[in-house]
Design a protein around this motif. Structure first.
Motif, PDB file in Angstrom:
ATOM      1  N   CYS A 118       0.836  -1.203   0.000  1.00  0.00           N
ATOM      2  CA  CYS A 118       0.000   0.000   0.000  1.00  0.00           C
ATOM      3  C   CYS A 118       0.868   1.249   0.000  1.00  0.00           C
ATOM      4  CB  CYS A 118      -0.954  -0.001   1.191  1.00  0.00           C
ATOM      5  SG  CYS A 118      -0.141   0.051   2.785  1.00  0.00           S
ATOM      6  N   TYR A 121       0.755   3.775  -2.888  1.00  0.00           N
ATOM      7  CA  TYR A 121      -0.257   4.841  -2.999  1.00  0.00           C
ATOM      8  C   TYR A 121       0.220   6.155  -2.379  1.00  0.00           C
ATOM      9  CZ  TYR A 121      -3.534   1.048  -4.148  1.00  0.00           C
ATOM     10  OH  TYR A 121      -4.152  -0.032  -4.732  1.00  0.00           O
ATOM     11  N   GLU A 131      -7.967  -0.004  -5.823  1.00  0.00           N
ATOM     12  CA  GLU A 131      -6.802  -0.253  -6.688  1.00  0.00           C
ATOM     13  C   GLU A 131      -6.614   0.818  -7.756  1.00  0.00           C
ATOM     14  OE1 GLU A 131      -8.971  -2.540  -5.774  1.00  0.00           O
ATOM     15  OE2 GLU A 131      -7.885  -4.297  -5.034  1.00  0.00           O
ATOM     16  N   GLN A 135      -1.146   6.196  -7.937  1.00  0.00           N
ATOM     17  CA  GLN A 135      -0.037   5.720  -7.096  1.00  0.00           C
ATOM     18  C   GLN A 135       1.075   6.765  -7.113  1.00  0.00           C
ATOM     19  OE1 GLN A 135      -0.195   1.893  -9.251  1.00  0.00           O
ATOM     20  NE2 GLN A 135       0.378   0.999  -7.288  1.00  0.00           N
ATOM     21  N   ARG A 167      -1.039  -5.795  -3.198  1.00  0.00           N
ATOM     22  CA  ARG A 167      -0.624  -4.626  -2.401  1.00  0.00           C
ATOM     23  C   ARG A 167      -1.071  -4.859  -0.965  1.00  0.00           C
ATOM     24  NH1 ARG A 167      -3.008  -0.873  -7.132  1.00  0.00           N
ATOM     25  NH2 ARG A 167      -1.364  -1.293  -8.681  1.00  0.00           N
ATOM     26  N   TYR A 168      -0.093  -5.263  -0.146  1.00  0.00           N
ATOM     27  CA  TYR A 168      -0.390  -5.587   1.241  1.00  0.00           C
ATOM     28  C   TYR A 168      -0.598  -4.322   2.061  1.00  0.00           C
ATOM     29  CZ  TYR A 168       2.363  -9.864   0.133  1.00  0.00           C
ATOM     30  OH  TYR A 168       2.881 -10.989  -0.414  1.00  0.00           O
ATOM     31  N   PHE A 169      -1.492  -4.432   3.022  1.00  0.00           N
ATOM     32  CA  PHE A 169      -1.580  -3.416   4.058  1.00  0.00           C
ATOM     33  C   PHE A 169      -0.688  -3.917   5.208  1.00  0.00           C
ATOM     34  CE2 PHE A 169      -4.259  -0.047   2.428  1.00  0.00           C
ATOM     35  CZ  PHE A 169      -4.413  -0.555   1.151  1.00  0.00           C
ATOM     36  N   TYR A 249      -4.189  -6.421  -6.770  1.00  0.00           N
ATOM     37  CA  TYR A 249      -5.197  -6.543  -5.711  1.00  0.00           C
ATOM     38  C   TYR A 249      -4.692  -5.941  -4.410  1.00  0.00           C
ATOM     39  CZ  TYR A 249      -7.191 -10.190  -8.708  1.00  0.00           C
ATOM     40  OH  TYR A 249      -7.719 -10.886  -9.771  1.00  0.00           O
ATOM     41  N   ASN A 250      -5.558  -5.168  -3.748  1.00  0.00           N
ATOM     42  CA  ASN A 250      -5.296  -4.764  -2.364  1.00  0.00           C
ATOM     43  C   ASN A 250      -5.606  -5.931  -1.443  1.00  0.00           C
ATOM     44  OD1 ASN A 250      -4.753  -2.117  -3.013  1.00  0.00           O
ATOM     45  ND2 ASN A 250      -6.850  -1.409  -2.643  1.00  0.00           N
ATOM     46  N   ALA A 291      -7.815  -0.513   3.391  1.00  0.00           N
ATOM     47  CA  ALA A 291      -8.072  -1.037   2.051  1.00  0.00           C
ATOM     48  C   ALA A 291      -9.544  -1.234   1.763  1.00  0.00           C
ATOM     49  CB  ALA A 291      -7.385  -2.389   1.909  1.00  0.00           C
ATOM     50  N   SER A 293     -10.832  -4.095  -0.235  1.00  0.00           N
ATOM     51  CA  SER A 293     -10.327  -5.341  -0.847  1.00  0.00           C
ATOM     52  C   SER A 293     -11.436  -6.087  -1.560  1.00  0.00           C
ATOM     53  CB  SER A 293      -9.721  -6.253   0.223  1.00  0.00           C
ATOM     54  OG  SER A 293      -8.580  -5.675   0.775  1.00  0.00           O
TER      55      SER A 293
END
Ligand code: UFG
Length: 329
Positions: A118, A121, A131, A135, A167-169, A249-250, A291, A293
């Motif tokens: 993340c 962003y 998404e 960014q 895209r990891y939180f 993908y978030n 997110a 998601s």
């Protein structure tokens, strides 16, 4: 499927290895053990200690192990360090990843799953983050991840690579059986630090900023269980059957928690008091990141098992109690 897990001895990679096994796949681990732990990888899993950016080491692994898909978790991820030592981040997170992709293409391996963040962003225009938001990373860590995302798009178009970038939180928690968990040196992440403050392994937890424009003045983050993250990586396999397909993908729960809420939850789970010191804001921390998601949930059938942060902390606490010093190596 035979899956090469690059960075499979690290925090998220090692959890993914176990989820791959549980789903009936055959993981093979590549890790240079700079941050990874050999003992985070189960006995029966083939293990190669080498650099992802070394084609002479990686090509024979792809051929000998008949690798069909590569997952890449091996990155440097200290945001502050990326600002003071960007060379390290461009070299490891971008250049070495490019070498890995070239080695894959040269050896006919065309499916790739990438750990993004993340942090690509920057300071998001709106919340929750979808998404399609622009960014604009605010540090070299996030920039190098975005650079790889862009490279993947071009490679998919030109060479038929199929890929998913997640895209990891805030990855958190540990395996439910307490056998593997989070062990970073140095540790910078909130939940393990708060647990250390609860048990007296550190003097206190410093809250970085109490005057943010959030309900309790502390930063909001989206903590997502590491096994939930891992399961998304497997749920995406079907999508990668189409040559040239690219997916972003978030991965977060969409339920933000403040720093104070995390401290309260650690106290509730452990039954221990956490000594707290209110400190200045940490440079580069956005007030809130969480997110949307729904894309991963709708397209991949991704199910979030750990929706409550207390349940995530419970798993981190179990790991900590079984392994107060982390991994043996
Ligand atoms: N925090 C404290 N005290 C601490 C440590 C953290 O108050 O001792 C706060 C931070 O200011 C932040 C929250 O707790 O508000 C979470 O901090 P972490 O360092 O655990 O996680 P970050 O949200 O900063 O970082 C995570 C990932 C990074 C990724 C980033 C994207 O760990 O890899 O999200 O913003 F780049």
């Amino acid at each position: 499927m035979n899956v090469l897990v690059v960075g499979g001895a690290g925090y998220i990679g090692s959890h993914c290895v176990r989820q791959l096994q549980a789903a009936g796949h055959r993981p093979v681990v590549l890790d240079n053990l700079v941050f990874g732990h050999r003992s985070a990888v189960g006995e029966g899993v083939p293990f190669y200690n080498c650099d992802l950016g070394d084609p002479e080491a990686v090509a024979p692994i792809l051929r000998d192990e008949k690798i069909e898909l590569v997952m890449h978790f091996a990155a440097f991820a200290f945001v502050g360090e990326s600002v003071t030592e960007p060379r390290k981040y461009y070299e490891n997170n971008f250049v070495a990843t490019l070498r890995l992709l070239e080695t894959m293409l040269d050896n006919g391996v065309k499916k790739f799953v990438f750990s993004s963040t993340c942090a690509t962003y920057g300071e998001p225009e709106s919340l929750p983050i979808v998404e399609t938001l622009p960014q604009a990373p605010i540090n070299p860590y996030g920039q190098t991840k975005l650079d790889v995302e862009n490279c993947l798009k071009a490679f998919a178009h030109a060479y038929g690579l199929s890929f998913a970038a997640f895209r990891y939180f805030n990855a958190a928690g540990a395996a439910e059986d307490g056998r593997i968990g989070e062990d970073h040196q140095p540790e910078t992440h909130l939940i393990p630090l708060v647990i250390d403050a609860a048990t007296g392994r550190r003097e206190n937890i410093k809250i970085f900023g109490t005057d943010y424009d959030t309900p309790d003045g502390t930063c909001l983050r989206d903590y997502v269980h590491v096994d939930d993250l891992s399961r998304a990586h497997i749920a995406v396999f079907e999508k990668l059957e189409t040559p040239g397909a690219g997916h972003f993908y978030n991965l977060g729960t969409g339920r933000p928690n403040s720093v104070r809420e995390i401290i309260d939850a650690v106290e509730a789970v452990t039954g221990l008091k956490v000594p707290v010191v209110e400190d200045e804001r940490r440079a580069g921390d956005p007030p809130a990141l969480y997110a949307d998601s729904s894309k991963a949930q709708n397209e991949l059938g991704w199910e979030i098992k750990f929706t409550e942060v207390k349940d995530i902390i419970e798993t981190a606490w179990r790991w900590h109690q079984a392994n107060p010093e982390g991994f043996a190596d």
